[in-house]
Design a protein around this motif. Structure first.
Motif, PDB file in Angstrom:
ATOM      1  N   ARG A   1      -9.660 -19.806 -22.189  1.00  0.00           N
ATOM      2  CA  ARG A   1      -8.456 -18.999 -21.969  1.00  0.00           C
ATOM      3  C   ARG A   1      -8.641 -17.584 -22.526  1.00  0.00           C
ATOM      4  O   ARG A   1      -8.271 -16.603 -21.877  1.00  0.00           O
ATOM      5  N   ALA A   2      -9.234 -17.470 -23.711  1.00  0.00           N
ATOM      6  CA  ALA A   2      -9.449 -16.152 -24.318  1.00  0.00           C
ATOM      7  C   ALA A   2     -10.396 -15.309 -23.468  1.00  0.00           C
ATOM      8  O   ALA A   2     -10.194 -14.095 -23.318  1.00  0.00           O
ATOM      9  N   VAL A   3     -11.409 -15.928 -22.896  1.00  0.00           N
ATOM     10  CA  VAL A   3     -12.330 -15.203 -22.017  1.00  0.00           C
ATOM     11  C   VAL A   3     -11.594 -14.775 -20.752  1.00  0.00           C
ATOM     12  O   VAL A   3     -11.727 -13.634 -20.290  1.00  0.00           O
ATOM     13  N   ARG A   4     -10.807 -15.666 -20.195  1.00  0.00           N
ATOM     14  CA  ARG A   4     -10.102 -15.377 -18.946  1.00  0.00           C
ATOM     15  C   ARG A   4      -9.110 -14.221 -19.095  1.00  0.00           C
ATOM     16  O   ARG A   4      -9.016 -13.359 -18.210  1.00  0.00           O
ATOM     17  N   VAL A   5      -8.382 -14.160 -20.207  1.00  0.00           N
ATOM     18  CA  VAL A   5      -7.393 -13.097 -20.386  1.00  0.00           C
ATOM     19  C   VAL A   5      -7.988 -11.832 -21.001  1.00  0.00           C
ATOM     20  O   VAL A   5      -7.301 -10.824 -21.137  1.00  0.00           O
ATOM     21  N   GLY A   6      -9.260 -11.873 -21.386  1.00  0.00           N
ATOM     22  CA  GLY A   6      -9.931 -10.685 -21.897  1.00  0.00           C
ATOM     23  C   GLY A   6      -9.877 -10.501 -23.400  1.00  0.00           C
ATOM     24  O   GLY A   6     -10.276  -9.459 -23.903  1.00  0.00           O
ATOM     25  N   ALA A   7      -9.402 -11.498 -24.129  1.00  0.00           N
ATOM     26  CA  ALA A   7      -9.349 -11.386 -25.588  1.00  0.00           C
ATOM     27  C   ALA A   7     -10.715 -11.625 -26.224  1.00  0.00           C
ATOM     28  O   ALA A   7     -10.967 -11.188 -27.347  1.00  0.00           O
ATOM     29  N   LEU A   8     -11.597 -12.291 -25.507  1.00  0.00           N
ATOM     30  CA  LEU A   8     -12.951 -12.595 -25.995  1.00  0.00           C
ATOM     31  C   LEU A   8     -13.921 -12.243 -24.872  1.00  0.00           C
ATOM     32  O   LEU A   8     -13.746 -12.678 -23.736  1.00  0.00           O
ATOM     33  N   ARG A   9     -14.929 -11.443 -25.200  1.00  0.00           N
ATOM     34  CA  ARG A   9     -15.877 -10.986 -24.187  1.00  0.00           C
ATOM     35  C   ARG A   9     -16.982 -12.013 -24.014  1.00  0.00           C
ATOM     36  O   ARG A   9     -17.544 -12.507 -24.987  1.00  0.00           O
ATOM     37  N   ALA A  10     -17.294 -12.324 -22.785  1.00  0.00           N
ATOM     38  CA  ALA A  10     -18.393 -13.225 -22.455  1.00  0.00           C
ATOM     39  C   ALA A  10     -19.318 -12.506 -21.486  1.00  0.00           C
ATOM     40  O   ALA A  10     -18.892 -11.644 -20.719  1.00  0.00           O
ATOM     41  N   VAL A  11     -20.596 -12.858 -21.542  1.00  0.00           N
ATOM     42  CA  VAL A  11     -21.584 -12.276 -20.632  1.00  0.00           C
ATOM     43  C   VAL A  11     -22.353 -13.411 -19.961  1.00  0.00           C
ATOM     44  O   VAL A  11     -22.391 -14.534 -20.467  1.00  0.00           O
ATOM     45  N   ARG A  12     -22.964 -13.104 -18.830  1.00  0.00           N
ATOM     46  CA  ARG A  12     -23.774 -14.094 -18.121  1.00  0.00           C
ATOM     47  C   ARG A  12     -25.227 -13.963 -18.550  1.00  0.00           C
ATOM     48  O   ARG A  12     -25.800 -12.879 -18.524  1.00  0.00           O
ATOM     49  N   ARG A  13     -25.802 -15.074 -18.956  1.00  0.00           N
ATOM     50  CA  ARG A  13     -27.226 -15.157 -19.279  1.00  0.00           C
ATOM     51  C   ARG A  13     -27.773 -16.367 -18.553  1.00  0.00           C
ATOM     52  O   ARG A  13     -27.343 -17.499 -18.818  1.00  0.00           O
ATOM     53  N   ARG A  14     -28.693 -16.116 -17.629  1.00  0.00           N
ATOM     54  CA  ARG A  14     -29.282 -17.204 -16.839  1.00  0.00           C
ATOM     55  C   ARG A  14     -28.215 -18.056 -16.181  1.00  0.00           C
ATOM     56  O   ARG A  14     -28.239 -19.277 -16.276  1.00  0.00           O
ATOM     57  N   SER A  15     -27.244 -17.417 -15.588  1.00  0.00           N
ATOM     58  CA  SER A  15     -26.137 -18.012 -14.843  1.00  0.00           C
ATOM     59  C   SER A  15     -25.159 -18.811 -15.713  1.00  0.00           C
ATOM     60  O   SER A  15     -24.338 -19.548 -15.192  1.00  0.00           O
ATOM     61  N   ARG A  16     -25.241 -18.675 -17.033  1.00  0.00           N
ATOM     62  CA  ARG A  16     -24.296 -19.334 -17.940  1.00  0.00           C
ATOM     63  C   ARG A  16     -23.458 -18.282 -18.642  1.00  0.00           C
ATOM     64  O   ARG A  16     -23.943 -17.212 -18.974  1.00  0.00           O
ATOM     65  N   LEU A  17     -22.211 -18.604 -18.895  1.00  0.00           N
ATOM     66  CA  LEU A  17     -21.371 -17.722 -19.705  1.00  0.00           C
ATOM     67  C   LEU A  17     -21.656 -17.995 -21.171  1.00  0.00           C
ATOM     68  O   LEU A  17     -21.636 -19.142 -21.611  1.00  0.00           O
ATOM     69  N   VAL A  18     -21.938 -16.944 -21.917  1.00  0.00           N
ATOM     70  CA  VAL A  18     -22.195 -17.063 -23.351  1.00  0.00           C
ATOM     71  C   VAL A  18     -21.432 -15.965 -24.075  1.00  0.00           C
ATOM     72  O   VAL A  18     -21.057 -14.945 -23.486  1.00  0.00           O
ATOM     73  N   ILE A  19     -21.205 -16.172 -25.350  1.00  0.00           N
ATOM     74  CA  ILE A  19     -20.490 -15.210 -26.187  1.00  0.00           C
ATOM     75  C   ILE A  19     -21.503 -14.520 -27.098  1.00  0.00           C
ATOM     76  O   ILE A  19     -22.230 -15.197 -27.837  1.00  0.00           O
ATOM     77  N   PRO A  20     -21.567 -13.181 -27.083  1.00  0.00           N
ATOM     78  CA  PRO A  20     -22.473 -12.483 -27.992  1.00  0.00           C
ATOM     79  C   PRO A  20     -22.071 -12.703 -29.456  1.00  0.00           C
ATOM     80  O   PRO A  20     -20.884 -12.827 -29.773  1.00  0.00           O
ATOM     81  N   ALA A  21     -23.065 -12.748 -30.333  1.00  0.00           N
ATOM     82  CA  ALA A  21     -22.799 -12.951 -31.757  1.00  0.00           C
ATOM     83  C   ALA A  21     -21.920 -11.839 -32.313  1.00  0.00           C
ATOM     84  O   ALA A  21     -21.056 -12.084 -33.155  1.00  0.00           O
ATOM     85  N   ALA A  22     -22.103 -10.617 -31.832  1.00  0.00           N
ATOM     86  CA  ALA A  22     -21.278  -9.492 -32.299  1.00  0.00           C
ATOM     87  C   ALA A  22     -19.808  -9.706 -31.945  1.00  0.00           C
ATOM     88  O   ALA A  22     -18.917  -9.331 -32.711  1.00  0.00           O
ATOM     89  N   GLU A  23     -19.550 -10.307 -30.790  1.00  0.00           N
ATOM     90  CA  GLU A  23     -18.174 -10.576 -30.379  1.00  0.00           C
ATOM     91  C   GLU A  23     -17.545 -11.642 -31.279  1.00  0.00           C
ATOM     92  O   GLU A  23     -16.375 -11.560 -31.633  1.00  0.00           O
ATOM     93  N   LEU A  24     -18.334 -12.632 -31.679  1.00  0.00           N
ATOM     94  CA  LEU A  24     -17.818 -13.645 -32.609  1.00  0.00           C
ATOM     95  C   LEU A  24     -17.515 -13.025 -33.970  1.00  0.00           C
ATOM     96  O   LEU A  24     -16.510 -13.355 -34.592  1.00  0.00           O
ATOM     97  N   ARG A  25     -18.390 -12.126 -34.420  1.00  0.00           N
ATOM     98  CA  ARG A  25     -18.132 -11.441 -35.688  1.00  0.00           C
ATOM     99  C   ARG A  25     -16.827 -10.661 -35.613  1.00  0.00           C
ATOM    100  O   ARG A  25     -16.035 -10.664 -36.540  1.00  0.00           O
TER     101      ARG A  25
END
Length: 64
Positions: free
Chosen positions: A32-56
């Motif tokens: 839900r957070a990714v969908r509404v834009g509160a948490l940034r996700a990127v595609r890596r090898r066709s998978r959605l992943v969260i950068p460590a900087a975004e978690l920080r």
């Protein structure tokens, strides 16, 4: 027990399940957070992943 985000040698990206575990929320909340834009996700090898900087950012209060 919480996972530690290490600056050296740690993964640069976390799966959505790992991100939920680190943040202490359900996987559905992460989606839900990714969908509404509160948490940034990127595609890596066709998978959605969260950068460590975004978690920080999220762990430090979420201010951009």
């Amino acid at each position: 027990m919480q996972k530690k985000i290490l600056d050296a040698g740690g993964p640069a990206f976390y799966s959505l399940a790992d991100a939920g575990w680190i943040l202490g929320v359900d996987l559905n909340e992460v989606h839900r957070a990714v969908r509404v834009g509160a948490l940034r996700a990127v595609r890596r090898r066709s998978r959605l992943v969260i950068p460590a900087a975004e978690l920080r950012r999220a762990l430090n209060g979420g201010a951009r």
